[in-house]
Write an enzyme that holds these catalytic residues in place. Sequence first.
Site, PDB file in Angstrom:
ATOM      1  N   GLU A 181      -9.521   6.685   3.022  1.00 20.96           N
ATOM      2  CA  GLU A 181     -10.495   5.815   3.031  1.00 20.96           C
ATOM      3  C   GLU A 181      -9.636   4.672   3.754  1.00 20.96           C
ATOM      4  O   GLU A 181      -8.656   4.201   3.022  1.00 20.96           O
ATOM      5  CB  GLU A 181     -11.756   5.585   2.240  1.00 20.96           C
ATOM      6  CG  GLU A 181     -11.016   3.901   1.490  1.00 20.96           C
ATOM      7  CD  GLU A 181     -10.058   4.831   0.366  1.00 20.96           C
ATOM      8  OE1 GLU A 181      -9.913   5.706   0.637  1.00 20.96           O
ATOM      9  OE2 GLU A 181      -9.938   3.947  -0.336  1.00 20.96           O
ATOM     10  N   LYS A 229       0.665  -1.621   0.077  1.00 14.44           N
ATOM     11  CA  LYS A 229      -0.263   0.178  -0.068  1.00 14.44           C
ATOM     12  C   LYS A 229       0.733   1.674   0.341  1.00 14.44           C
ATOM     13  O   LYS A 229       0.212   2.327  -0.678  1.00 14.44           O
ATOM     14  CB  LYS A 229      -0.813   0.313   1.132  1.00 14.44           C
ATOM     15  CG  LYS A 229      -2.262  -0.898   1.053  1.00 14.44           C
ATOM     16  CD  LYS A 229      -2.705  -0.964  -0.114  1.00 14.44           C
ATOM     17  CE  LYS A 229      -4.244  -1.761   0.052  1.00 14.44           C
ATOM     18  NZ  LYS A 229      -5.153  -1.515  -1.169  1.00 14.44           N
ATOM     19  N   SER A 233       1.745 -10.006  -1.449  1.00 12.58           N
ATOM     20  CA  SER A 233       1.400  -8.426  -1.443  1.00 12.58           C
ATOM     21  C   SER A 233       2.041  -7.576   0.600  1.00 12.58           C
ATOM     22  O   SER A 233       2.166  -6.269   0.506  1.00 12.58           O
ATOM     23  CB  SER A 233       0.136  -8.183  -1.670  1.00 12.58           C
ATOM     24  OG  SER A 233      -1.011  -8.607  -1.083  1.00 12.58           O
TER      25      SER A 233
END
Lengths: 403, 270
Positions: free
Chosen positions: A114, A92, A381
């Site tokens: 968000e 991220k 990830s």
Amino acid sequence: MSAVKAVPDRAGRFGRFGGRYVPETLIPALDELEAAWRAAHRDPAFQRRWMAILRDYVGRPTPLTRAERLSQELGFPVLLKREDLNHTGAHKINNTIGQVLLAQRMGKRRIIAETGAGQHGVATATAAALFGLKAEVYMGAEDVRRQALNVYRMRLLGATVHTVTSGTQTLKDATNEAIRDWVANVRDTFYVIGSVVGPHPYPMMVRAFQSVIGREARSQVLRAIGRLPTHVVAAVGGGSNGMGIFYPFRNDPVALIGVEAAGEGLESGRHAASIARGQVGVLHGAMSYLLQDDDGQIHPAHSISAGLDYPGVGPEHAYYHETGRAEYHAVTDDEALEAFYRLTRTEGILPALESAHALAWVLRQAPDLRERQAVVLVNLSGRGDKDVEAVLAREAQGGEADR
Amino acid sequence: MMARREPTGAERIAAAFAAARKAGRAALIPFVTAGVPTLEALPDLLGAVAQAGADLIEVGLPFSDPLADGPVLQRAATWALERGTRVDAVFAALRTVAPHLPPLVLLTYVNLVLRRGMTEFVQAAQEAGISGLIVPDLPWAESDSLRQVAKRGGLALIPLVAPTSTDRHLKDIAGAKGFVYGVSVTGVTGPRQAVDPGVAHLVARVRAEVALPVAVGFGIASPAQARAVGAIADGVIVGSALMSRILDHPDSAVSEARHFVAELRRAVEA
């Protein structure tokens, strides 16, 4: 495999998907963002600054790890792209550093985001702290309750967490609320979207920031084994880690496999498999596949993995699905857990439950992949430390307790 | 002699604004979410709102994820959906009463339109007696196909103009039908303490480019605010303030609505 047409077009369309379905108030802001992004994207100084932060702060390039024991057990090589080793523990941050850098360039001092489980919120709060900006993060009340530690991490980083009590009180409602905030404060606020979703130019911009994963992985695989992988596999919720690793392989003779969350099973109605079971519609500014009822009301999603718990999917994945450039499959909560345990035991790597979905597909397809002499690249990830509590709670309910 | 054809939705809307203008006042446009307090109450509620002096009525078709709406209209949509409000049932309820009401403009989000299919949705709306459509998450630049479909069905697709809108947008909507929805604030729906001082400027900008009436909404909470906006614009849209009264008094929704709309009507007449 034919080359993929350059998408999106000028209107932000990936075939019939994507576009800009937002209140008129936001259209000028999206135009401004697109212009700023295109200029930054072409600006070598911006690119250098972003890459320097990724190197010196995030820890890139992340390694490519050959999963030795797992490869031996399965009978074909499994290569892991180690996004779990990024600062903050997941991919991220590649995107949040890029977007916050862009916000700074645009002179926007207020950052909003968000978050579902809190990973994107933490990554945004981290980037904001790094640049001395103020982040405000919208999070559904249900998620605030389930992810108390991430809420506290965001607060430690100086962010304000707004608890969202509307609708289903989860990620989709947090996203609605972030968009409402942006509509109200559009002149001085930058909205950092966490996935390849939302109105144009977000899917294109987030793809660009996450493509660093695939660019590194592609050259690392070539260096390691002298050839391309046969399969690139990634979990898909909104789809940013997936698009990040797929995109640089899009014109290669490589199968791209997206793995959605089948939750308690595709027939149970409790899943997050928008491509497998959804219909085309519009949510959060883009046209894509959505979980919805016959009237077009959005269905809540379900997955053991909070990061996949979203009723939509990025428009470019919808396009890859429709054009056949990528295949999308779905694995259940149980299969993902099985993969979570297996990688932990065989490699000493605790994968995020999201990433465990990608691995679970590889485990399920192993006989076929072995037969084809596959070389499989999996996007790992994120790390699974954040999920330990959820897994423990699940064990307490029975199931995996005696493993 | 040729048979007299039914007026189109766009023509009905134009006539309603013209009648208010002739009476020397702004048109009053209350907003009601279908299904609050119940769908069964909708005909009575709309009847009371009409009787109390509405010139047009905006009917909200509830959506699960209303991202242009503030807390009150979110609550209204959730309320309606929790009580099982379905699109077909709303159309059926409207069909029986629409002929006796001022022009109805349906507000809904684009996913509900797409799910049914634009052509089918517009046809169902037209058969239900709807005159126009407002789709707050369908900006003008994305609206070409729905505009064509709506036009064929005689429905006006209402363009929105926000304080952030560019001059280019104002030129783009010049060929629109019905009226222009002026968004009074940079924000979502919901009551505000005061009328935004930018409203006059917004209305003037629209009038300079577009020949349609301009109705202003978002944030008009009181009769005094309605009067202030009515002195500037051709229409006054009141949604959250009305719906919060209905939500707070579900058992006396019809009389609450009647009283409040009557007050608003007196305010725009003053």
